[in-house]
Write a protein that holds these residues in place. Structure first.
Motif, PDB file in Angstrom:
ATOM      1  N   ILE A  72       0.834  -1.191   0.000  1.00 16.64           N
ATOM      2  CA  ILE A  72       0.000   0.000   0.000  1.00 16.64           C
ATOM      3  C   ILE A  72       0.876   1.251   0.000  1.00 16.64           C
ATOM      4  N   PHE A  73       2.008   1.167   0.704  1.00 21.91           N
ATOM      5  CA  PHE A  73       2.921   2.296   0.876  1.00 21.91           C
ATOM      6  C   PHE A  73       4.306   1.724   1.098  1.00 21.91           C
ATOM      7  N   SER A  74       5.340   2.419   0.599  1.00 15.48           N
ATOM      8  CA  SER A  74       6.707   1.962   0.807  1.00 15.48           C
ATOM      9  C   SER A  74       7.632   3.155   0.967  1.00 15.48           C
ATOM     10  N   LYS A  75       8.546   3.041   1.913  1.00 13.61           N
ATOM     11  CA  LYS A  75       9.547   4.076   2.147  1.00 13.61           C
ATOM     12  C   LYS A  75      10.901   3.391   2.265  1.00 13.61           C
ATOM     13  N   LYS A  76      11.883   3.877   1.493  1.00 12.53           N
ATOM     14  CA  LYS A  76      13.224   3.302   1.492  1.00 12.53           C
ATOM     15  C   LYS A  76      14.169   4.270   2.188  1.00 12.53           C
ATOM     16  N   VAL A  77      15.018   3.724   3.087  1.00 12.26           N
ATOM     17  CA  VAL A  77      16.011   4.519   3.794  1.00 12.26           C
ATOM     18  C   VAL A  77      17.371   3.892   3.540  1.00 12.26           C
ATOM     19  N   LYS A  78      18.242   4.627   2.836  1.00 12.83           N
ATOM     20  CA  LYS A  78      19.591   4.132   2.568  1.00 12.83           C
ATOM     21  C   LYS A  78      20.508   4.528   3.709  1.00 12.83           C
ATOM     22  N   ALA A  79      21.350   3.579   4.122  1.00 14.53           N
ATOM     23  CA  ALA A  79      22.270   3.811   5.233  1.00 14.53           C
ATOM     24  C   ALA A  79      23.564   3.055   4.964  1.00 14.53           C
ATOM     25  N   GLY A  80      24.422   3.618   4.126  1.00 15.75           N
ATOM     26  CA  GLY A  80      25.688   2.956   3.801  1.00 15.75           C
ATOM     27  C   GLY A  80      25.442   1.686   3.018  1.00 15.75           C
ATOM     28  N   LYS A  81      25.979   0.565   3.521  1.00 16.94           N
ATOM     29  CA  LYS A  81      25.802  -0.727   2.852  1.00 16.94           C
ATOM     30  C   LYS A  81      24.453  -1.356   3.179  1.00 16.94           C
ATOM     31  N   ARG A  82      23.675  -0.685   4.005  1.00 14.27           N
ATOM     32  CA  ARG A  82      22.358  -1.192   4.386  1.00 14.27           C
ATOM     33  C   ARG A  82      21.275  -0.319   3.774  1.00 14.27           C
TER      34      ARG A  82
END
Length: 109
Positions: free
Chosen positions: A12-22
């Protein structure tokens, strides 16, 4: 073969958070009974010879736990920021996403 266990329900909803290699994914999904839950996925990039592989860990968070989970997360973050590392200016990390998103579209050949 089709997966009938319900793990791959419609997002329904998606949020991506980039954190280095993760990378962390916060996805809202629906159940067959039109109820909603959140999956939190941590994806870690690993070197595998000349290629990359991704190791994933997933948490399922149901509506009855939203409030408790958010409160505990906020309390833990506040403890680190205020009690363990009060000298750190955490505001410096707020603009990192904008910089990495711009570089994310670049492809080097």
């Amino acid at each position: 073969m089709e997966d009938n266990r319900g793990y791959d329900r419609e997002e329904i909803f998606s949020k991506k958070v980039k954190a280095g290699k993760r990378t962390y994914f916060f996805d809202v999904k629906s159940t067959r009974a039109n109820d909603f839950y959140i999956t939190i996925t941590e994806s870690k990039r690993r070197m595998n010879g000349d290629n990359f592989t991704y190791e994933k860990h997933k948490i399922f968070l149901y509506k009855e736990d939203f409030f408790k989970f958010a409160n505990a997360l906020n309390e833990a973050v506040d403890h680190v920021k205020n009690d363990l590392m009060p000298e750190v200016d955490f505001a410096q990390f707020e603009n990192e996403d904008a910089e990495t998103e711009v570089n994310d579209d670049l492809k080097w050949e």
